[in-house]
Design a protein around this motif. Structure first.
Motif, PDB file in Angstrom:
ATOM      1  N   ASP A 188       7.545  18.770  15.240  1.00  0.00           N
ATOM      2  CA  ASP A 188       6.351  17.990  14.982  1.00  0.00           C
ATOM      3  C   ASP A 188       6.044  18.007  13.488  1.00  0.00           C
ATOM      4  N   VAL A 189       5.475  16.909  13.021  1.00  0.00           N
ATOM      5  CA  VAL A 189       5.092  16.828  11.612  1.00  0.00           C
ATOM      6  C   VAL A 189       3.805  17.629  11.434  1.00  0.00           C
ATOM      7  N   ARG A 190       3.832  18.595  10.553  1.00  0.00           N
ATOM      8  CA  ARG A 190       2.649  19.422  10.310  1.00  0.00           C
ATOM      9  C   ARG A 190       1.785  18.770   9.243  1.00  0.00           C
ATOM     10  N   LEU A 191       0.503  18.613   9.562  1.00  0.00           N
ATOM     11  CA  LEU A 191      -0.403  17.897   8.681  1.00  0.00           C
ATOM     12  C   LEU A 191      -1.515  18.807   8.188  1.00  0.00           C
ATOM     13  N   ASP A 192      -2.021  18.475   7.017  1.00  0.00           N
ATOM     14  CA  ASP A 192      -3.194  19.133   6.448  1.00  0.00           C
ATOM     15  C   ASP A 192      -4.164  18.023   6.031  1.00  0.00           C
ATOM     16  N   PRO A 193      -4.878  17.432   6.987  1.00  0.00           N
ATOM     17  CA  PRO A 193      -5.675  16.231   6.694  1.00  0.00           C
ATOM     18  C   PRO A 193      -6.949  16.539   5.914  1.00  0.00           C
ATOM     19  N   HIS A 194      -7.263  15.627   5.010  1.00  0.00           N
ATOM     20  CA  HIS A 194      -8.499  15.671   4.233  1.00  0.00           C
ATOM     21  C   HIS A 194      -8.970  14.232   4.006  1.00  0.00           C
ATOM     22  N   PRO A 195     -10.252  14.032   3.740  1.00  0.00           N
ATOM     23  CA  PRO A 195     -10.712  12.691   3.369  1.00  0.00           C
ATOM     24  C   PRO A 195      -9.948  12.188   2.145  1.00  0.00           C
ATOM     25  N   THR A 196      -9.397  10.990   2.243  1.00  0.00           N
ATOM     26  CA  THR A 196      -8.491  10.478   1.212  1.00  0.00           C
ATOM     27  C   THR A 196      -8.865   9.057   0.835  1.00  0.00           C
ATOM     28  N   ASP A 197      -8.821   8.778  -0.458  1.00  0.00           N
ATOM     29  CA  ASP A 197      -8.983   7.419  -0.965  1.00  0.00           C
ATOM     30  C   ASP A 197      -7.640   6.710  -0.809  1.00  0.00           C
ATOM     31  N   LEU A 198      -7.560   5.771   0.131  1.00  0.00           N
ATOM     32  CA  LEU A 198      -6.291   5.124   0.437  1.00  0.00           C
ATOM     33  C   LEU A 198      -5.800   4.230  -0.691  1.00  0.00           C
ATOM     34  N   ARG A 199      -6.697   3.621  -1.436  1.00  0.00           N
ATOM     35  CA  ARG A 199      -6.256   2.783  -2.542  1.00  0.00           C
ATOM     36  C   ARG A 199      -5.581   3.639  -3.626  1.00  0.00           C
ATOM     37  N   SER A 200      -6.162   4.796  -3.917  1.00  0.00           N
ATOM     38  CA  SER A 200      -5.546   5.681  -4.903  1.00  0.00           C
ATOM     39  C   SER A 200      -4.167   6.133  -4.446  1.00  0.00           C
ATOM     40  N   LEU A 201      -4.020   6.354  -3.141  1.00  0.00           N
ATOM     41  CA  LEU A 201      -2.716   6.734  -2.605  1.00  0.00           C
ATOM     42  C   LEU A 201      -1.689   5.634  -2.853  1.00  0.00           C
ATOM     43  N   LEU A 202      -2.092   4.369  -2.586  1.00  0.00           N
ATOM     44  CA  LEU A 202      -1.173   3.254  -2.798  1.00  0.00           C
ATOM     45  C   LEU A 202      -0.856   3.078  -4.278  1.00  0.00           C
ATOM     46  N   GLU A 203      -1.838   3.307  -5.137  1.00  0.00           N
ATOM     47  CA  GLU A 203      -1.595   3.162  -6.569  1.00  0.00           C
ATOM     48  C   GLU A 203      -0.635   4.227  -7.084  1.00  0.00           C
ATOM     49  N   ARG A 204      -0.675   5.402  -6.506  1.00  0.00           N
ATOM     50  CA  ARG A 204       0.295   6.440  -6.897  1.00  0.00           C
ATOM     51  C   ARG A 204       1.712   6.025  -6.508  1.00  0.00           C
ATOM     52  N   VAL A 205       1.830   5.382  -5.349  1.00  0.00           N
ATOM     53  CA  VAL A 205       3.150   4.916  -4.922  1.00  0.00           C
ATOM     54  C   VAL A 205       3.665   3.840  -5.873  1.00  0.00           C
ATOM     55  N   THR A 206       2.814   2.883  -6.215  1.00  0.00           N
ATOM     56  CA  THR A 206       3.260   1.815  -7.109  1.00  0.00           C
ATOM     57  C   THR A 206       3.555   2.335  -8.507  1.00  0.00           C
ATOM     58  N   GLY A 207       2.875   3.395  -8.912  1.00  0.00           N
ATOM     59  CA  GLY A 207       3.118   3.949 -10.234  1.00  0.00           C
ATOM     60  C   GLY A 207       4.487   4.578 -10.388  1.00  0.00           C
ATOM     61  N   ARG A 208       5.131   4.866  -9.278  1.00  0.00           N
ATOM     62  CA  ARG A 208       6.477   5.455  -9.335  1.00  0.00           C
ATOM     63  C   ARG A 208       7.563   4.415  -9.109  1.00  0.00           C
ATOM     64  N   GLN A 209       7.229   3.145  -9.262  1.00  0.00           N
ATOM     65  CA  GLN A 209       8.202   2.072  -9.044  1.00  0.00           C
ATOM     66  C   GLN A 209       8.375   1.258 -10.325  1.00  0.00           C
ATOM     67  N   PRO A 210       8.826   1.865 -11.428  1.00  0.00           N
ATOM     68  CA  PRO A 210       8.959   1.107 -12.670  1.00  0.00           C
ATOM     69  C   PRO A 210      10.082   0.085 -12.643  1.00  0.00           C
ATOM     70  N   ALA A 211      11.028   0.255 -11.743  1.00  0.00           N
ATOM     71  CA  ALA A 211      12.192  -0.636 -11.737  1.00  0.00           C
ATOM     72  C   ALA A 211      11.870  -2.012 -11.172  1.00  0.00           C
ATOM     73  N   SER A 212      10.725  -2.176 -10.509  1.00  0.00           N
ATOM     74  CA  SER A 212      10.418  -3.468  -9.899  1.00  0.00           C
ATOM     75  C   SER A 212      10.243  -4.566 -10.946  1.00  0.00           C
ATOM     76  N   ALA A 213       9.657  -4.222 -12.091  1.00  0.00           N
ATOM     77  CA  ALA A 213       9.459  -5.230 -13.131  1.00  0.00           C
ATOM     78  C   ALA A 213      10.783  -5.706 -13.703  1.00  0.00           C
ATOM     79  N   ASP A 214      11.777  -4.827 -13.763  1.00  0.00           N
ATOM     80  CA  ASP A 214      13.075  -5.215 -14.296  1.00  0.00           C
ATOM     81  C   ASP A 214      13.743  -6.278 -13.442  1.00  0.00           C
ATOM     82  N   ARG A 215      13.428  -6.352 -12.166  1.00  0.00           N
ATOM     83  CA  ARG A 215      14.022  -7.332 -11.263  1.00  0.00           C
ATOM     84  C   ARG A 215      13.152  -8.572 -11.121  1.00  0.00           C
TER      85      ARG A 215
END
Length: 357
Positions: A188-215
C-alpha cells in the motif's frame, strides 16, 4: 539411521490421519455399525458368545466395506479435481460436480491465471532491465570513450558532459519508476496527508520541465484550490502524467485544479488502448503510442504509479478524449474534498487555440 526412520514414520502418520477418505469412511462405518451393534446385543442375549462375536465382526466388516465404497463415491469429484490440478488443465466445468467443487475449480483457475500473469510480468520486468538499461549504458560508454581517447575542444567536452548527465538522469528516472511500480504493486502507498495548495503543487511540477520550451510547447497552470493530500507523493503522480503529456503533445499542455481533483490536458494523439490495459506494471506486451513503439515494461509504469497514488488518496485515475473545439486528452487524478478558491474560475477540459504566431 534410526532418527531418519523415526522421522519418516512420524511424518507419515499425520498424512494417514489427515486422509479425508479415511475420516469419512470411519464416520459412515460407525453410523452403520453402532445401530446394528445395539440391536444385536439387545435382541440376541441368549446367543452363544462366539456366534455373537462372529456376527458383530461380520457387521463391522460389512459396514467398513460399504463405508469405503461410499466415501470413494462422495470424494470422486474432489479426486478428479486433484488430478486436474496436478496436470494444470481444469477443462470444461462438469455438470455432475457439486457446487463446492465447482467453486474450488473456479478458484484454482483464477489462481493459475494470476500466477501466469505474475510470471509474465516478471519476465517483462527482466526484459525491461536488459533492454532499457542497456541503451543508456552503451551510450554512456561511448561518451566516456570519446572523452578519454580523443583530443576534443572545450565546447565538445562540454557537450559530451551534458549528454552524460542527460543519460544519467534517464537511467535514474527509469530505475526510480521501476522501483516505485514494483513497490506500489505489492504494498500500500503510505501517505502523510496535510492541507495542500494544489496550484503551488502544479507550479512546482511545471518548474521542473525546462525542456518543454525548447520543443515549442507551452505549459500552463490553471485554477486554484486546496485539499488534504500527501503533497510529495501526489507530486510524483502529476509529474508522471505531465512527462507523458509533454512527450506526445503537439503544442500545449495544461495542468488544472478542478472540483474533481487535478487534470493534465494535452493536444496529443491520445491513448492507443484503454487506460486499464496500459496502466499495468511490467506489461508483457509492447505498446504503440503516437506511432512510436515502447518496449515491454516501460509504457505503463507512469500511468500505473499515478493510478495507485490516486487510489491511495481515496480517488481514482480516469482518462477522457474530447474533440470539441479541438482534440484534447484529459487525465484526471480524482481527489476527495477539493475546495476551489474561485469556483467561478474553475477550468474547463479544453485547451485554448494557439495563436498563428
Amino acid at each position: 539411521m534410526t532418527t531418519s526412520t523415526t522421522t519418516g514414520v512420524q511424518g507419515a502418520r499425520p498424512a494417514v490421519q489427515a486422509s479425508l477418505r479415511l475420516q469419512i469412511t470411519a464416520v459412515i462405518a460407525l453410523l452403520a455399525f453402532l445401530p446394528n451393534l445395539v440391536v444385536t446385543v439387545v435382541a440376541g442375549p441368549r446367543l452363544p458368545a462366539v456366534t455373537l462375536a462372529v456376527w458383530i465382526g461380520l457387521v463391522a466388516l460389512l459396514s467398513g466395506m460399504i463405508a469405503w465404497l461410499l466415501s470413494g463415491v462422495l470424494l470422486r469429484p474432489l479426486l478428479r479435481l486433484h488430478a486436474e490440478v496436478e496436470q494444470g488443465d481444469f477443462g470444461a466445468p462438469r455438470d455432475d460436480d457439486p457446487a463446492e467443487i465447482q467453486a474450488l475449480r473456479l478458484a484454482f483457475a483464477g489462481l493459475l491465471a494470476r500466477l501466469s500473469t505474475e510470471q509474465g510480468r516478471r519476465n517483462a520486468f527482466m526484459a525491461t532491465l536488459v533492454h532499457d538499461l542497456k541503451t543508456p549504458l552503451i551510450a554512456t560508454g561511448h561518451l566516456v570513450h570519446s572523452l578519454t581517447h580523443f583530443d576534443l575542444t572545450a565546447g565538445q567536452k562540454e557537450e559530451i558532459s551534458e549528454n552524460l548527465l542527460a543519460e544519467n538522469r534517464r537511467l535514474l528516472a527509469l530505475v526510480s519508476q521501476m522501483a516505485d511500480a514494483h513497490r506500489f504493486e505489492r504494498d500500500d502507498v503510505r501517505l502523510d496527508p496535510h492541507p495542500t495548495d494544489l496550484r503551488s503543487l502544479l507550479e512546482r511540477v511545471t518548474g521542473r520541465q525546462p525542456a518543454s520550451a525548447d520543443r515549442g510547447l507551452t505549459l500552463q497552470v490553471r485554477g486554484e484550490g486546496q485539499a488534504v493530500v500527501d503533497a510529495a507523493v501526489l507530486e510524483r503522480a502529476v509529474t508522471n502524467l505531465t512527462d507523458n503529456a509533454l512527450r506526445y503533445a503537439r503544442s500545449q499542455v495544461v495542468l488544472a485544479v478542478t472540483a474533481q481533483g487535478l487534470e493534465v490536458c494535452d493536444d496529443g494523439p491520445g491513448l492507443s488502448a484503454a487506460l486499464d490495459d496500459l496502466a499495468q506494471p511490467f506489461n508483457s506486451q509492447p505498446a504503440l503510442i503516437a506511432g512510436q513503439h515502447y518496449t515491454a515494461g516501460t509504457a505503463g509504469l507512469g500511468l500505473f504509479i499515478a493510478r495507485r497514488i490516486a487510489e491511495a488518496h481515496g480517488g481514482a485515475l480516469s482518462y477522457s478524449r474530447h474533440t470539441v473545439p479541438r482534440p484534447v486528452s484529459v487525465f484526471t487524478l480524482h481527489l476527495p474534498e477539493v475546495v476551489l478558491d474561485s469556483p467561478a474560475a474553475a477550468p474547463d477540459q479544453t485547451l485554448p487555440e494557439r495563436s498563428a504566431s
